[in-house]
Motif scaffolding. Structure first.
Motif, PDB file in Angstrom:
ATOM      1  N   ILE A   9      59.158 -24.158  -4.660  1.00 45.50           N
ATOM      2  CA  ILE A   9      59.164 -23.584  -3.313  1.00 45.50           C
ATOM      3  C   ILE A   9      60.521 -22.927  -3.120  1.00 45.50           C
ATOM      4  CG2 ILE A   9      59.017 -24.030  -0.824  1.00 45.50           C
ATOM      5  CD1 ILE A   9      57.396 -26.536  -1.443  1.00 45.50           C
ATOM      6  N   SER A  10      60.557 -21.616  -3.213  1.00 49.26           N
ATOM      7  CA  SER A  10      61.757 -20.867  -2.813  1.00 49.26           C
ATOM      8  C   SER A  10      61.507 -20.465  -1.370  1.00 49.26           C
ATOM      9  CB  SER A  10      61.932 -19.626  -3.691  1.00 49.26           C
ATOM     10  OG  SER A  10      62.326 -19.989  -4.988  1.00 49.26           O
ATOM     11  N   CYS A  11      62.299 -21.041  -0.451  1.00 47.50           N
ATOM     12  CA  CYS A  11      61.965 -20.882   0.977  1.00 47.50           C
ATOM     13  C   CYS A  11      62.033 -19.421   1.412  1.00 47.50           C
ATOM     14  CB  CYS A  11      62.911 -21.718   1.830  1.00 47.50           C
ATOM     15  SG  CYS A  11      62.825 -23.468   1.464  1.00 47.50           S
ATOM     16  N   LYS A  14      59.928 -14.723  -1.277  1.00 46.89           N
ATOM     17  CA  LYS A  14      58.544 -14.447  -1.659  1.00 46.89           C
ATOM     18  C   LYS A  14      58.292 -14.448  -3.170  1.00 46.89           C
ATOM     19  CE  LYS A  14      57.649 -10.805   1.202  1.00 46.89           C
ATOM     20  NZ  LYS A  14      56.789  -9.889   1.971  1.00 46.89           N
ATOM     21  N   CYS A  15      58.275 -15.655  -3.732  1.00 51.35           N
ATOM     22  CA  CYS A  15      57.876 -15.819  -5.130  1.00 51.35           C
ATOM     23  C   CYS A  15      57.229 -17.195  -5.253  1.00 51.35           C
ATOM     24  CB  CYS A  15      59.078 -15.661  -6.068  1.00 51.35           C
ATOM     25  SG  CYS A  15      60.358 -16.894  -5.845  1.00 51.35           S
ATOM     26  N   SER A  16      56.891 -17.579  -6.470  1.00 53.81           N
ATOM     27  CA  SER A  16      56.409 -18.938  -6.747  1.00 53.81           C
ATOM     28  C   SER A  16      55.303 -19.382  -5.778  1.00 53.81           C
ATOM     29  CB  SER A  16      57.571 -19.939  -6.714  1.00 53.81           C
ATOM     30  OG  SER A  16      58.718 -19.381  -7.276  1.00 53.81           O
ATOM     31  N   LEU A  38      62.775 -27.470  -4.787  1.00 54.53           N
ATOM     32  CA  LEU A  38      62.906 -26.850  -3.467  1.00 54.53           C
ATOM     33  C   LEU A  38      64.226 -26.094  -3.441  1.00 54.53           C
ATOM     34  CD1 LEU A  38      61.954 -26.605  -0.449  1.00 54.53           C
ATOM     35  CD2 LEU A  38      63.221 -28.712  -0.025  1.00 54.53           C
ATOM     36  N   LEU A  39      64.151 -24.784  -3.195  1.00 54.24           N
ATOM     37  CA  LEU A  39      65.366 -23.948  -3.169  1.00 54.24           C
ATOM     38  C   LEU A  39      65.442 -23.207  -1.837  1.00 54.24           C
ATOM     39  CD1 LEU A  39      63.824 -23.487  -6.191  1.00 54.24           C
ATOM     40  CD2 LEU A  39      65.986 -22.341  -6.636  1.00 54.24           C
ATOM     41  N   SER A  40      66.647 -22.944  -1.367  1.00 56.09           N
ATOM     42  CA  SER A  40      66.779 -22.184  -0.120  1.00 56.09           C
ATOM     43  C   SER A  40      66.315 -20.749  -0.314  1.00 56.09           C
ATOM     44  CB  SER A  40      68.228 -22.205   0.364  1.00 56.09           C
ATOM     45  OG  SER A  40      69.096 -21.795  -0.673  1.00 56.09           O
ATOM     46  N   THR A  41      66.579 -20.203  -1.514  1.00 55.63           N
ATOM     47  CA  THR A  41      66.086 -18.875  -1.919  1.00 55.63           C
ATOM     48  C   THR A  41      65.801 -18.983  -3.419  1.00 55.63           C
ATOM     49  OG1 THR A  41      68.229 -18.064  -2.717  1.00 55.63           O
ATOM     50  CG2 THR A  41      67.748 -17.708  -0.362  1.00 55.63           C
ATOM     51  N   HIS A  42      65.179 -17.957  -4.018  1.00 53.54           N
ATOM     52  CA  HIS A  42      65.104 -17.960  -5.493  1.00 53.54           C
ATOM     53  C   HIS A  42      66.493 -17.654  -6.049  1.00 53.54           C
ATOM     54  CE1 HIS A  42      65.205 -13.595  -5.638  1.00 53.54           C
ATOM     55  NE2 HIS A  42      64.201 -13.537  -4.794  1.00 53.54           N
ATOM     56  N   THR A  43      66.606 -17.692  -7.374  1.00 51.73           N
ATOM     57  CA  THR A  43      67.932 -17.618  -7.999  1.00 51.73           C
ATOM     58  C   THR A  43      68.319 -16.186  -8.403  1.00 51.73           C
ATOM     59  OG1 THR A  43      67.126 -17.927 -10.273  1.00 51.73           O
ATOM     60  CG2 THR A  43      67.535 -19.922  -8.989  1.00 51.73           C
ATOM     61  N   GLY A  44      67.405 -15.243  -8.183  1.00 48.58           N
ATOM     62  CA  GLY A  44      67.651 -13.878  -8.668  1.00 48.58           C
ATOM     63  C   GLY A  44      68.291 -12.992  -7.608  1.00 48.58           C
ATOM     64  N   GLY A  45      69.617 -12.920  -7.622  1.00 45.16           N
ATOM     65  CA  GLY A  45      70.287 -11.982  -6.715  1.00 45.16           C
ATOM     66  C   GLY A  45      70.913 -12.629  -5.491  1.00 45.16           C
ATOM     67  N   PRO A 107      55.349 -18.317 -18.422  1.00 43.56           N
ATOM     68  CA  PRO A 107      56.555 -18.964 -18.959  1.00 43.56           C
ATOM     69  C   PRO A 107      57.822 -18.362 -18.358  1.00 43.56           C
ATOM     70  CG  PRO A 107      55.691 -17.408 -20.558  1.00 43.56           C
ATOM     71  CD  PRO A 107      54.792 -17.321 -19.351  1.00 43.56           C
ATOM     72  N   VAL A 108      58.101 -18.729 -17.114  1.00 47.72           N
ATOM     73  CA  VAL A 108      59.226 -18.122 -16.375  1.00 47.72           C
ATOM     74  C   VAL A 108      60.548 -18.494 -17.056  1.00 47.72           C
ATOM     75  CG1 VAL A 108      60.428 -18.054 -14.148  1.00 47.72           C
ATOM     76  CG2 VAL A 108      57.931 -18.173 -14.203  1.00 47.72           C
ATOM     77  N   LEU A 109      61.212 -17.484 -17.599  1.00 47.08           N
ATOM     78  CA  LEU A 109      62.468 -17.687 -18.337  1.00 47.08           C
ATOM     79  C   LEU A 109      63.542 -16.679 -17.950  1.00 47.08           C
ATOM     80  CD1 LEU A 109      61.024 -18.111 -21.975  1.00 47.08           C
ATOM     81  CD2 LEU A 109      62.094 -19.915 -20.589  1.00 47.08           C
ATOM     82  N   PHE A 199      61.306  -5.059  -9.253  1.00 42.77           N
ATOM     83  CA  PHE A 199      60.638  -5.622  -8.074  1.00 42.77           C
ATOM     84  C   PHE A 199      60.548  -7.128  -8.214  1.00 42.77           C
ATOM     85  CE2 PHE A 199      59.612  -1.221  -8.311  1.00 42.77           C
ATOM     86  CZ  PHE A 199      59.715  -0.807  -6.993  1.00 42.77           C
ATOM     87  N   HIS A 200      61.409  -7.822  -7.516  1.00 40.85           N
ATOM     88  CA  HIS A 200      61.452  -9.271  -7.657  1.00 40.85           C
ATOM     89  C   HIS A 200      60.150  -9.890  -7.157  1.00 40.85           C
ATOM     90  CE1 HIS A 200      62.657 -13.404  -7.693  1.00 40.85           C
ATOM     91  NE2 HIS A 200      63.606 -13.026  -8.513  1.00 40.85           N
ATOM     92  N   GLY A 201      59.616 -10.812  -7.946  1.00 37.77           N
ATOM     93  CA  GLY A 201      58.388 -11.506  -7.543  1.00 37.77           C
ATOM     94  C   GLY A 201      57.117 -10.835  -8.041  1.00 37.77           C
ATOM     95  N   GLY A 203      56.045 -10.527 -11.034  1.00 39.31           N
ATOM     96  CA  GLY A 203      55.408 -11.380 -12.050  1.00 39.31           C
ATOM     97  C   GLY A 203      54.624 -12.504 -11.404  1.00 39.31           C
ATOM     98  N   ASP A 204      55.139 -13.026 -10.302  1.00 40.89           N
ATOM     99  CA  ASP A 204      54.462 -14.137  -9.615  1.00 40.89           C
ATOM    100  C   ASP A 204      53.200 -13.650  -8.905  1.00 40.89           C
ATOM    101  OD1 ASP A 204      57.037 -14.858 -10.322  1.00 40.89           O
ATOM    102  OD2 ASP A 204      57.212 -16.327  -8.741  1.00 40.89           O
ATOM    103  N   VAL A 205      53.275 -12.444  -8.342  1.00 35.61           N
ATOM    104  CA  VAL A 205      52.099 -11.846  -7.701  1.00 35.61           C
ATOM    105  C   VAL A 205      51.011 -11.636  -8.760  1.00 35.61           C
ATOM    106  CG1 VAL A 205      51.237  -9.719  -6.596  1.00 35.61           C
ATOM    107  CG2 VAL A 205      53.386 -10.750  -5.819  1.00 35.61           C
TER     108      VAL A 205
END
Ligand code: PXL
Length: 264
Positions: A9-11, A14-16, A38-45, A107-109, A199-201, A203-205
């Motif tokens: 859950i990246s709060c 918009k991913c995961s 649980l993350l406040s945001t994702h880690t990318g950027g 395989p999110v890497l 475009f972040h996310g 891959g998750d979409v």
């Protein structure tokens, strides 16, 4: 169709799971979630984000579910917070996937040919062992490279086909265009419409849509083409509407691509 989404859950961003829930629901799935962190945001950027791994809680959640007799038609795994979690997801598959159910692994890497923060070679090796348990895997080009050591995506696909029956490489820049590679009785590629930029996310979409489509009974090729269309339309909208791409994709108003397909 009952689906289980295993992801963080990246709060914000918009991913995961915040993407997996609505997208799988649009495919008509009843969606349960197993949060990995649980993350406040994702880690990318973003900088200064919070990160709470949920290893102990995941175990307790699954023990409770066992008393309910839950079983899934499709289980989709995404961002995992530790090597130990990768091992645990293998156990979740054994305990909760229906006999003829489908296991989809994204395989999110990493991206742009580098690891996301916190991941390394040892993590990639462990992720490859999870791919070996999957019916479908959905690496991007970076992940295909990190899993196989091949920069040539055709070669990476062939290497991955020895690990998992249906690998998909979700986007590869080639001399003659932009393609999705997939393996079904040999290597195949599907031309994709390319929009410049990152475009972040996305891959998750794509992963959530593919899991919903394949779990919902569409063929491999139809699940790929429908998910590519949904993703492309979401990217076009994001390009116009989202000035800061780390805030993720505006996919919401394109969910009708999926709801319409499931009405047919
Ligand atoms: O979108 C993939 C992803 C998922 N979850 C987390 C991430 C990322 C990519 O940066 O940081 C927490």
């Amino acid at each position: 169709m009952r689906a289980l989404a295993i992801n963080d859950i990246s709060c914000v961003g918009k991913c995961s799971l915040t993407v997996a829930l609505p997208v799988l629901s649009a495919c008509g799935a009843t969606v349960d979630i197993l949060p990995t962190a649980l993350l406040s945001t994702h880690t990318g950027g973003f900088t200064g984000y919070t990160f709470l791994p949920l290893d102990d809680e995941m175990k307790k959640i699954c023990d409770h579910w066992e008393t309910l007799g839950l079983k899934y038609d499709v289980i989709q795994s995404g961002y995992l917070g530790s090597r130990a979690q990768i091992g645990f997801v293998k156990e979740v598959k054994k305990r909760f996937l229906k006999e003829n159910g489908l296991f989809v692994v994204d395989p999110v890497l990493g991206d742009n040919f580098t690891f996301y923060k916190g991941f390394d070679e040892a993590f990639a090796k462990e992720m490859l062992s999870l791919c070996a348990e999957a019916d479908y895997i959905l690496p991007n080009d970076t992940e295909a490279y990190l899993l196989t050591g091949e920069r040539d995506m055709r070669k990476a696909l062939i290497a991955l086909s020895k690990v998992c029956p249906h690998p998909v490489i979700t986007g590869a820049d080639e001399k003659d265009g932009y393609f999705l590679y997939y393996y079904e009785n040999g290597e195949k590629r599907l031309p994709l419409k390319k929009v410049e930029g990152s475009f972040h996310g996305a891959g998750d979409v794509f992963a959530a849509s593919f899991s919903g489509c394949i779990g919902g009974g569409f063929s491999f090729e139809r699940a790929l083409s429908l998910s590519a269309e949904f993703c492309y339309r979401s990217i076009l909208r994001t390009e116009k509407e989202v000035p800061d791409k780390k805030y993720g994709m505006n996919y919401e108003k394109e969910l009708s691509v999926l709801t319409d397909a499931f009405k047919e």
